[in-house]
Design a protein around this motif. Structure first.
Motif, PDB file in Angstrom:
ATOM      1  N   LEU A  12     -13.275  13.397  13.215  1.00 13.47           N
ATOM      2  CA  LEU A  12     -14.137  12.349  13.767  1.00 13.47           C
ATOM      3  C   LEU A  12     -13.391  11.318  14.602  1.00 13.47           C
ATOM      4  O   LEU A  12     -13.966  10.760  15.535  1.00 13.47           O
ATOM      5  N   ASP A  13     -12.114  11.077  14.328  1.00 19.19           N
ATOM      6  CA  ASP A  13     -11.393  10.109  15.161  1.00 19.19           C
ATOM      7  C   ASP A  13     -11.278  10.616  16.602  1.00 19.19           C
ATOM      8  O   ASP A  13     -11.387   9.832  17.543  1.00 19.19           O
ATOM      9  N   ARG A  14     -11.115  11.910  16.785  1.00 12.07           N
ATOM     10  CA  ARG A  14     -11.084  12.483  18.143  1.00 12.07           C
ATOM     11  C   ARG A  14     -12.478  12.470  18.767  1.00 12.07           C
ATOM     12  O   ARG A  14     -12.628  12.223  19.960  1.00 12.07           O
ATOM     13  N   ILE A  15     -13.499  12.717  17.972  1.00 12.49           N
ATOM     14  CA  ILE A  15     -14.880  12.652  18.454  1.00 12.49           C
ATOM     15  C   ILE A  15     -15.175  11.231  18.924  1.00 12.49           C
ATOM     16  O   ILE A  15     -15.689  11.017  20.030  1.00 12.49           O
ATOM     17  N   ASP A  16     -14.851  10.257  18.082  1.00 16.86           N
ATOM     18  CA  ASP A  16     -15.127   8.857  18.421  1.00 16.86           C
ATOM     19  C   ASP A  16     -14.385   8.415  19.681  1.00 16.86           C
ATOM     20  O   ASP A  16     -14.915   7.636  20.474  1.00 16.86           O
ATOM     21  N   ALA A  17     -13.187   8.925  19.891  1.00 12.91           N
ATOM     22  CA  ALA A  17     -12.427   8.568  21.086  1.00 12.91           C
ATOM     23  C   ALA A  17     -13.104   9.085  22.353  1.00 12.91           C
ATOM     24  O   ALA A  17     -13.051   8.448  23.409  1.00 12.91           O
ATOM     25  N   ALA A  18     -13.757  10.239  22.264  1.00 13.78           N
ATOM     26  CA  ALA A  18     -14.428  10.841  23.419  1.00 13.78           C
ATOM     27  C   ALA A  18     -15.895  10.443  23.525  1.00 13.78           C
ATOM     28  O   ALA A  18     -16.563  10.791  24.506  1.00 13.78           O
ATOM     29  N   LEU A  19     -16.405   9.722  22.533  1.00 17.20           N
ATOM     30  CA  LEU A  19     -17.834   9.397  22.478  1.00 17.20           C
ATOM     31  C   LEU A  19     -18.344   8.627  23.701  1.00 17.20           C
ATOM     32  O   LEU A  19     -19.417   8.961  24.210  1.00 17.20           O
ATOM     33  N   PRO A  20     -17.637   7.623  24.220  1.00  9.99           N
ATOM     34  CA  PRO A  20     -18.164   6.928  25.401  1.00  9.99           C
ATOM     35  C   PRO A  20     -18.408   7.867  26.595  1.00  9.99           C
ATOM     36  O   PRO A  20     -19.433   7.746  27.279  1.00  9.99           O
ATOM     37  N   ASP A  21     -17.502   8.809  26.822  1.00 13.06           N
ATOM     38  CA  ASP A  21     -17.701   9.763  27.919  1.00 13.06           C
ATOM     39  C   ASP A  21     -18.879  10.693  27.638  1.00 13.06           C
ATOM     40  O   ASP A  21     -19.646  11.027  28.543  1.00 13.06           O
ATOM     41  N   HIS A  22     -19.023  11.107  26.381  1.00 10.14           N
ATOM     42  CA  HIS A  22     -20.143  11.970  25.993  1.00 10.14           C
ATOM     43  C   HIS A  22     -21.471  11.231  26.192  1.00 10.14           C
ATOM     44  O   HIS A  22     -22.426  11.800  26.739  1.00 10.14           O
ATOM     45  N   VAL A  23     -21.522   9.955  25.785  1.00 14.26           N
ATOM     46  CA  VAL A  23     -22.747   9.159  25.939  1.00 14.26           C
ATOM     47  C   VAL A  23     -23.078   8.977  27.424  1.00 14.26           C
ATOM     48  O   VAL A  23     -24.243   9.074  27.823  1.00 14.26           O
ATOM     49  N   ALA A  24     -22.078   8.740  28.261  1.00 13.91           N
ATOM     50  CA  ALA A  24     -22.315   8.617  29.706  1.00 13.91           C
ATOM     51  C   ALA A  24     -22.862   9.929  30.266  1.00 13.91           C
ATOM     52  O   ALA A  24     -23.773   9.928  31.113  1.00 13.91           O
ATOM     53  N   TRP A  25     -22.344  11.048  29.785  1.00 15.59           N
ATOM     54  CA  TRP A  25     -22.842  12.364  30.198  1.00 15.59           C
ATOM     55  C   TRP A  25     -24.310  12.512  29.799  1.00 15.59           C
ATOM     56  O   TRP A  25     -25.139  12.945  30.607  1.00 15.59           O
ATOM     57  N   LEU A  26     -24.638  12.131  28.562  1.00 13.61           N
ATOM     58  CA  LEU A  26     -26.028  12.193  28.104  1.00 13.61           C
ATOM     59  C   LEU A  26     -26.928  11.318  28.980  1.00 13.61           C
ATOM     60  O   LEU A  26     -28.032  11.736  29.359  1.00 13.61           O
ATOM     61  N   GLN A  27     -26.481  10.112  29.297  1.00 16.24           N
ATOM     62  CA  GLN A  27     -27.289   9.211  30.116  1.00 16.24           C
ATOM     63  C   GLN A  27     -27.608   9.839  31.469  1.00 16.24           C
ATOM     64  O   GLN A  27     -28.730   9.699  31.975  1.00 16.24           O
ATOM     65  N   GLY A  28     -26.655  10.527  32.048  1.00 19.90           N
ATOM     66  CA  GLY A  28     -26.907  11.224  33.307  1.00 19.90           C
ATOM     67  C   GLY A  28     -27.959  12.306  33.160  1.00 19.90           C
ATOM     68  O   GLY A  28     -28.804  12.492  34.047  1.00 19.90           O
ATOM     69  N   LEU A  29     -27.947  13.018  32.025  1.00 18.09           N
ATOM     70  CA  LEU A  29     -28.935  14.076  31.793  1.00 18.09           C
ATOM     71  C   LEU A  29     -30.318  13.505  31.526  1.00 18.09           C
ATOM     72  O   LEU A  29     -31.325  14.103  31.914  1.00 18.09           O
ATOM     73  N   TYR A  30     -30.376  12.333  30.867  1.00 16.72           N
ATOM     74  CA  TYR A  30     -31.678  11.657  30.718  1.00 16.72           C
ATOM     75  C   TYR A  30     -32.197  11.248  32.087  1.00 16.72           C
ATOM     76  O   TYR A  30     -33.372  11.445  32.398  1.00 16.72           O
ATOM     77  N   ALA A  31     -31.342  10.688  32.909  1.00 18.89           N
ATOM     78  CA  ALA A  31     -31.752  10.215  34.236  1.00 18.89           C
ATOM     79  C   ALA A  31     -32.250  11.364  35.118  1.00 18.89           C
ATOM     80  O   ALA A  31     -33.200  11.192  35.887  1.00 18.89           O
ATOM     81  N   SER A  32     -31.647  12.537  34.972  1.00 17.03           N
ATOM     82  CA  SER A  32     -32.052  13.690  35.780  1.00 17.03           C
ATOM     83  C   SER A  32     -33.253  14.425  35.195  1.00 17.03           C
ATOM     84  O   SER A  32     -33.801  15.331  35.831  1.00 17.03           O
ATOM     85  N   GLY A  33     -33.663  14.055  33.965  1.00 13.91           N
ATOM     86  CA  GLY A  33     -34.796  14.713  33.316  1.00 13.91           C
ATOM     87  C   GLY A  33     -34.433  16.009  32.625  1.00 13.91           C
ATOM     88  O   GLY A  33     -35.321  16.750  32.198  1.00 13.91           O
ATOM     89  N   ASP A  34     -33.147  16.291  32.482  1.00 14.91           N
ATOM     90  CA  ASP A  34     -32.727  17.546  31.853  1.00 14.91           C
ATOM     91  C   ASP A  34     -32.810  17.520  30.337  1.00 14.91           C
ATOM     92  O   ASP A  34     -32.867  18.576  29.708  1.00 14.91           O
ATOM     93  N   ILE A  35     -32.795  16.316  29.729  1.00 18.97           N
ATOM     94  CA  ILE A  35     -32.933  16.220  28.280  1.00 18.97           C
ATOM     95  C   ILE A  35     -33.977  15.165  27.929  1.00 18.97           C
ATOM     96  O   ILE A  35     -34.229  14.250  28.718  1.00 18.97           O
ATOM     97  N   ILE A  36     -34.585  15.331  26.751  1.00 18.41           N
ATOM     98  CA  ILE A  36     -35.632  14.400  26.336  1.00 18.41           C
ATOM     99  C   ILE A  36     -35.347  13.741  24.984  1.00 18.41           C
ATOM    100  O   ILE A  36     -36.034  12.796  24.617  1.00 18.41           O
ATOM    101  N   ALA A  37     -34.333  14.217  24.267  1.00 17.64           N
ATOM    102  CA  ALA A  37     -33.964  13.606  22.984  1.00 17.64           C
ATOM    103  C   ALA A  37     -32.563  14.065  22.612  1.00 17.64           C
ATOM    104  O   ALA A  37     -32.130  15.157  23.001  1.00 17.64           O
ATOM    105  N   SER A  38     -31.870  13.213  21.850  1.00  9.96           N
ATOM    106  CA  SER A  38     -30.542  13.575  21.357  1.00  9.96           C
ATOM    107  C   SER A  38     -30.203  12.691  20.171  1.00  9.96           C
ATOM    108  O   SER A  38     -30.774  11.614  20.002  1.00  9.96           O
ATOM    109  N   GLY A  39     -29.261  13.157  19.346  1.00  8.30           N
ATOM    110  CA  GLY A  39     -28.815  12.346  18.227  1.00  8.30           C
ATOM    111  C   GLY A  39     -27.843  13.089  17.337  1.00  8.30           C
ATOM    112  O   GLY A  39     -27.646  14.297  17.481  1.00  8.30           O
TER     113      GLY A  39
END
Length: 99
Positions: A12-39
């Motif tokens: 999890l420490d490696r996951i947490d370190a990469a989490l901001p980039d992963h969240v930014a990636w998700l935000q881009g997919l929400y903006a493009s309409g490619d995803i509708i939910a995540s968690g």
């Protein structure tokens, strides 16, 4: 529609370190309409993403651009399904079964 199930393959420490980039990636997919939910899954050993689309190969390409995937921090399981019933808010994603 697709259920994308992430399973962490790193601590999890490696996951947490990469989490901001992963969240930014998700935000881009929400903006493009490619995803509708995540968690996060409970317990926290991965996550779930609901993706929309008709082309599995395109979804596989999207998954490959996840910073978690690029860093080798998780594995994805992609399950395609037909959303034949939805809430009224998701009516635009409702699909008809093939005849």
């Amino acid at each position: 529609m697709f259920v994308l199930e992430l399973t962490y393959t790193s601590p999890l420490d490696r996951i947490d370190a990469a989490l901001p980039d992963h969240v930014a990636w998700l935000q881009g997919l929400y903006a493009s309409g490619d995803i509708i939910a995540s968690g996060r899954k409970v317990p926290r050993d991965g996550g779930i993403i609901l993706a929309v689309g008709d082309d599995r190969a395109r979804i596989e390409r999207l998954v490959a651009t996840d910073p978690f995937s690029i860093a080798g921090l998780c594995e994805y399981r992609i399950t395609e399904f037909q959303a034949t019933k939805t809430s009224p808010e998701l009516a635009a994603h409702r699909q008809q079964p093939p005849s």
